[in-house]
Design a protein around this motif. Structure first.
Motif, PDB file in Angstrom:
ATOM      1  N   LEU A  34       0.835  -1.209   0.000  1.00 21.02           N
ATOM      2  CA  LEU A  34       0.000   0.000   0.000  1.00 21.02           C
ATOM      3  C   LEU A  34       0.870   1.259   0.000  1.00 21.02           C
ATOM      4  CD1 LEU A  34      -2.910  -1.016   2.421  1.00 21.02           C
ATOM      5  CD2 LEU A  34      -2.918  -0.959  -0.085  1.00 21.02           C
ATOM      6  N   HIS A  35       2.010   1.221   0.704  1.00 20.87           N
ATOM      7  CA  HIS A  35       2.918   2.381   0.692  1.00 20.87           C
ATOM      8  C   HIS A  35       3.401   2.671  -0.726  1.00 20.87           C
ATOM      9  CE1 HIS A  35       3.280   3.363   4.861  1.00 20.87           C
ATOM     10  NE2 HIS A  35       3.681   2.146   5.206  1.00 20.87           N
ATOM     11  N   ILE A  36       3.850   1.623  -1.426  1.00 23.76           N
ATOM     12  CA  ILE A  36       4.364   1.838  -2.784  1.00 23.76           C
ATOM     13  C   ILE A  36       3.245   2.336  -3.700  1.00 23.76           C
ATOM     14  CG2 ILE A  36       5.264   0.664  -4.854  1.00 23.76           C
ATOM     15  CD1 ILE A  36       7.257  -0.747  -3.162  1.00 23.76           C
ATOM     16  N   CYS A  37       2.061   1.728  -3.602  1.00 25.68           N
ATOM     17  CA  CYS A  37       0.923   2.159  -4.433  1.00 25.68           C
ATOM     18  C   CYS A  37       0.557   3.615  -4.127  1.00 25.68           C
ATOM     19  CB  CYS A  37      -0.293   1.278  -4.178  1.00 25.68           C
ATOM     20  SG  CYS A  37      -0.151  -0.376  -4.882  1.00 25.68           S
ATOM     21  N   LEU A  77      -0.531   4.653  -7.753  1.00 20.85           N
ATOM     22  CA  LEU A  77      -0.875   3.547  -8.639  1.00 20.85           C
ATOM     23  C   LEU A  77      -1.755   2.541  -7.906  1.00 20.85           C
ATOM     24  CD1 LEU A  77       2.602   2.750 -10.278  1.00 20.85           C
ATOM     25  CD2 LEU A  77       0.668   3.924 -11.377  1.00 20.85           C
ATOM     26  N   GLY A  78      -2.348   1.628  -8.663  1.00 22.17           N
ATOM     27  CA  GLY A  78      -3.003   0.461  -8.092  1.00 22.17           C
ATOM     28  C   GLY A  78      -2.109  -0.747  -8.332  1.00 22.17           C
ATOM     29  N   CYS A  79      -2.597  -1.922  -7.932  1.00 21.82           N
ATOM     30  CA  CYS A  79      -1.801  -3.122  -8.194  1.00 21.82           C
ATOM     31  C   CYS A  79      -2.685  -4.354  -8.175  1.00 21.82           C
ATOM     32  CB  CYS A  79      -0.682  -3.286  -7.167  1.00 21.82           C
ATOM     33  SG  CYS A  79      -1.272  -3.823  -5.566  1.00 21.82           S
ATOM     34  N   VAL A  80      -2.148  -5.432  -8.739  1.00 18.36           N
ATOM     35  CA  VAL A  80      -2.758  -6.748  -8.606  1.00 18.36           C
ATOM     36  C   VAL A  80      -1.714  -7.652  -7.967  1.00 18.36           C
ATOM     37  CG1 VAL A  80      -3.624  -8.774  -9.835  1.00 18.36           C
ATOM     38  CG2 VAL A  80      -4.299  -6.478 -10.587  1.00 18.36           C
ATOM     39  N   GLY A 114       3.066  -9.932  -8.593  1.00 15.07           N
ATOM     40  CA  GLY A 114       1.952  -9.165  -9.149  1.00 15.07           C
ATOM     41  C   GLY A 114       2.464  -8.093 -10.081  1.00 15.07           C
ATOM     42  N   TYR A 115       1.633  -7.099 -10.326  1.00 12.96           N
ATOM     43  CA  TYR A 115       2.053  -6.000 -11.199  1.00 12.96           C
ATOM     44  C   TYR A 115       1.302  -4.723 -10.821  1.00 12.96           C
ATOM     45  CZ  TYR A 115      -2.304  -7.152 -13.631  1.00 12.96           C
ATOM     46  OH  TYR A 115      -3.628  -7.401 -13.919  1.00 12.96           O
ATOM     47  N   MET A 116       1.828  -3.615 -11.295  1.00 11.54           N
ATOM     48  CA  MET A 116       1.265  -2.307 -10.954  1.00 11.54           C
ATOM     49  C   MET A 116       0.242  -1.887 -12.014  1.00 11.54           C
ATOM     50  SD  MET A 116       3.027  -2.075  -8.268  1.00 11.54           S
ATOM     51  CE  MET A 116       2.505  -0.463  -7.630  1.00 11.54           C
ATOM     52  N   THR A 117      -0.840  -1.285 -11.558  1.00 12.90           N
ATOM     53  CA  THR A 117      -1.913  -0.865 -12.465  1.00 12.90           C
ATOM     54  C   THR A 117      -2.168   0.631 -12.289  1.00 12.90           C
ATOM     55  OG1 THR A 117      -3.616  -1.259 -10.804  1.00 12.90           O
ATOM     56  CG2 THR A 117      -3.038  -3.127 -12.223  1.00 12.90           C
ATOM     57  N   SER A 118      -3.118   1.147 -13.085  1.00 14.97           N
ATOM     58  CA  SER A 118      -3.506   2.549 -12.903  1.00 14.97           C
ATOM     59  C   SER A 118      -4.265   2.678 -11.583  1.00 14.97           C
ATOM     60  CB  SER A 118      -4.371   2.999 -14.079  1.00 14.97           C
ATOM     61  OG  SER A 118      -5.531   2.189 -14.125  1.00 14.97           O
ATOM     62  N   PRO A 119      -4.268   3.878 -10.994  1.00 16.69           N
ATOM     63  CA  PRO A 119      -4.852   4.036  -9.648  1.00 16.69           C
ATOM     64  C   PRO A 119      -6.344   3.676  -9.586  1.00 16.69           C
ATOM     65  CG  PRO A 119      -4.176   6.171 -10.569  1.00 16.69           C
ATOM     66  CD  PRO A 119      -3.621   5.117 -11.461  1.00 16.69           C
ATOM     67  N   GLU A 120      -7.092   3.909 -10.682  1.00 17.44           N
ATOM     68  CA  GLU A 120      -8.549   3.639 -10.641  1.00 17.44           C
ATOM     69  C   GLU A 120      -8.841   2.157 -10.435  1.00 17.44           C
ATOM     70  OE1 GLU A 120      -6.629   5.882 -12.901  1.00 17.44           O
ATOM     71  OE2 GLU A 120      -7.603   4.617 -14.437  1.00 17.44           O
TER      72      GLU A 120
END
Ligand code: ADP
Ligand code: MG
Length: 344
Positions: free
Chosen positions: A244-247, A252-255, A313-319
């Protein structure tokens, strides 16, 4: 602790400092002046310096009933070095300040320093200073670590990019189970001191709590492979809160895939013994001192060369939010207290 008990008062403060630091030899080229003057002197040698500090308080961060002083000394240093590595830097110096009540003998402090020096040797860092004080109650430790990094090669938490892979080193959750186990044994001991502790097959989780290591090898691997993570931090408070800190800091969001989270078999078994979900222990445990990082997908082939690295996992757009996909294929929000989702 050894049989002998020498009162600190018999040495005095200066005698004590001299006694504890007399064998120091400085190894790093950047360590110019160490213990013994009003301040230490370091020379950055054209590199950038990272600085980090941490305080450990008896009864809050450690329990001397089941923490050997030598291990505590080792861990106090390692916890700080882990933060230096998490910046993609090489630790070079530490300072160590301690305050202790008259409950502590010279022999106890010697044991603590043995662990401190063992960590300094293991990680090639110089102890260059500190401070010594008495306290009314308990043992308080403050360590500051300095490290060096080539100009602008440091890695922050707020620079992950959409589409980056989310990766972690080693395995997670073990230290939390080591702590759970030692807390249980302590409770049993306090209630019935004749019962011997049951630590059978629990070496791994207890070892991960009492003698953690910092991931120097991962930083060395990045350097050797000319890899640079886009964002990085160490995992000290549980995987979910660190993700959550990195996001949040990178906006960003993430999966995150539950099945990809690395958990040692002994950790799994220990979790089952307490009727805990191993994934929940990895998400919400703490003190793993592993490295969590994001890195470009184009670096995937290089990551495969290191079996100590898991892509989780991977990083996604914040939405898209911060999501975990469970082994059963369900999607939940990642929360700082990672196991809410699983007991819900
Ligand atoms: P000052 O009075 O300037 O604070 P001190 O007497 O506290 O100096 O410290 C003398 C020297 O010993 C300094 O170099 C200091 O950094 C070092 N030192 C003091 N306490 C410790 C300690 N617990 N561990 C390592 N070095 C210490
Ligand atoms: Mg002082």
């Amino acid at each position: 602790m050894s049989e002998q008990r020498t009162e600190i008062a018999s040495l005095g403060e200066f005698g004590l400092i001299e006694h504890l630091t007399k064998n120091i030899e400085l190894h790093n080229a950047s360590s110019i002046v160490g213990v013994g003057d009003d301040a230490a002197v370091i020379d950055p040698l054209g590199k950038q310096i990272v600085v980090t500090t941490d305080m450990l308080v008896e009864g809050v961060h450690f329990d001397l009933m089941y923490t050997p002083l030598k291990h505590l000394g080792y861990k106090s240093i390692v916890a700080n070095l882990s933060d230096v590595y998490a910046m993609n830097a090489q630790p070079t110096q530490v300072t160590l300040s301690i305050a202790f009540s008259n409950r502590f003998s010279l022999e106890a402090l010697e044991e603590f320093y043995e662990g401190v020096y063992a960590a300094c040797e293991e990680y090639d860092v110089d102890l260059i200073g500190g401070d010594t004080s008495s306290s009314q109650k308990g043992f308080i430790i403050s360590v500051t670590a300095l490290g060096e990094v080539q100009q602008d090669q440091y890695v922050r938490r707020n620079t992950a990019k959409e589409g980056d892979l989310l990766c972690v080193s080693g395995d997670l959750g073990a230290a939390f189970l080591g702590l759970t186990l030692l807390e249980r044994e302590k409770k049993i001991f306090l209630e019935s001191p004749q019962v011997q502790p049951d630590l059978e097959n629990r070496k791994y989780v207890v070892g991960r709590l009492l003698k953690p290591e910092a991931r120097r090898d991962i930083i060395a691997f990045f350097a050797a492979q000319q890899l640079k993570p886009s964002a990085m931090m160490d995992v000290s408070d549980g995987l979910s809160s660190e993700i959550l800190h990195i996001c949040n800091q990178s906006n960003l969001g993430c999966v995150l895939y539950e099945e990809k989270i690395p958990i040692h078999e002994d950790t799994r078994n220990a979790a089952f013994g307490f009727e805990l979900d191993p994934t929940a222990c990895a998400l919400s445990g703490g003190e793993d001192y592993e490295l969590l990082f994001t890195i470009a997908q184009s670096d995937y082939d290089k990551l495969l060369l290191n079996e100590q690295i898991s892509v989780i996992g991977y990083m996604t757009s914040p939405e898209k939010g911060k999501k975990i996909i469970t082994k059963g294929g369900n999607t939940f929000d990642i929360t700082a207290q990672g196991w809410n989702a699983f007991t819900a």
